[in-house]
Scaffold this active site. Sequence first.
Site, PDB file in Angstrom:
ATOM      1  CB  ILE A 164      -1.140   0.066   1.122  1.00  0.00           C
ATOM      2  CG1 ILE A 164      -1.657  -1.284   1.293  1.00  0.00           C
ATOM      3  CG2 ILE A 164      -1.803   1.242   0.953  1.00  0.00           C
ATOM      4  CD1 ILE A 164      -2.510  -1.383   0.035  1.00  0.00           C
ATOM      5  CD  GLU A 372      -3.174   2.545  -9.468  1.00  0.00           C
ATOM      6  OE1 GLU A 372      -4.204   2.032  -9.457  1.00  0.00           O
ATOM      7  OE2 GLU A 372      -2.806   3.279  -8.720  1.00  0.00           O
TER       8      GLU A 372
END
Length: 392
Positions: A164, A372
């Site tokens: 993250i 992504e």
Amino acid sequence: MMTQNDYAAQQEALENERMILETVDRFLDRHVRPVAMKLEHEDIYPDEIVERMKELGLFGAVIPAEYGGLGLRPSTYAKVIEKIASVWMSVSGIINSHLIMAHIVNKRGTQAQREHFLPRFATGELRGGLALTEPDCGTDLQAVRTTALRDGNGYVINGTKTWISNGIKGTCFALLVKTDPKAEPRHAGMSMFIAEKGDGFAHSKRLEKLGYKGIDSAELVFDNYRISADCLVGGEEGHGMASAIAGLELGRVNVAARGVGVAQAALDEAVRYSQQRKTFGKPIHQHQAIALKLADMATRTEAARLLTQRAADALDRGERCDYEAGMAKLFATEAALENSIEAMRIHGGYGYSKEFLVERLYRDAPLLVIGEGTNEIQRLVIAKRLIERNPV
């Protein structure tokens, strides 16, 4: 047909964009370029750069002006990201993850959530990102295991997220969870929360990476973390996947823009070096082998820029753009990877030295083809939408 008022509005928008991009250029020249190599090599979080970005309002780049943001169109935002990534790609990641979270709140949140969170996101008071990936779940988001179970007026969350961005320095995250682990189809049991750090919400140590240095990537651990139902995006369960997809459309345009920035930086370094380095009595750009590489690098970069602009323009219009964003992300990030390798080859042995920028580009570019949504997934998305648009 464009009216005089439409033309005037268009010219004003172009002038505003020009001023913003010039401001970003000055910021990069004064505060990023002089320190990027040192901070990157030592993997130091760029605290001073982050403070400057707060002052410039970059943490509110795409947040509407009514909530204190700059209200930039996605097309302008993409150009800002390209410029930042061409100097130090990690810096663009610090605001990208944060703005995906803000985009989700703006597009999918309730009015109360927009009023509560967006002004604090815009100033950088709350900074964070997007918490999707888990240790056993990357591309298959429907397989997430982090749960949020109803308990009175709130929820209790348990689980772990990994890789993250902004995981350590960030204080708030758009968190994808299962509110109904038994739901079929699986996405019907998924929800998203805006989760601020507190009791039961901790981060791990920084994860070591090949490139993308400076920015902190970490695990987020939820151990009986209690959160108010007011933080459920949209106020209803079952819309977590739709929220994630809405955020990733902006995220993929951002990553495409980063790809353009890295590809351009590699091209710039190769063009510069090819005029300085001489072999066999002449600059190496005069050798056909090098000239062909430079031509391909320039063409890839410009094609990537145009695809990214097309996807960003679709976002400007509020259109669904997974097809365009997937193409842009796929092509631009592969262009970054190819250009970084070609720049290193043009530099020869010096390209493998930490004294030259191309070494960093070579390490940063691989992240872009993974982040992504992997480029393999982009190909599947493109193919699916292609068939949907052209039924027999």
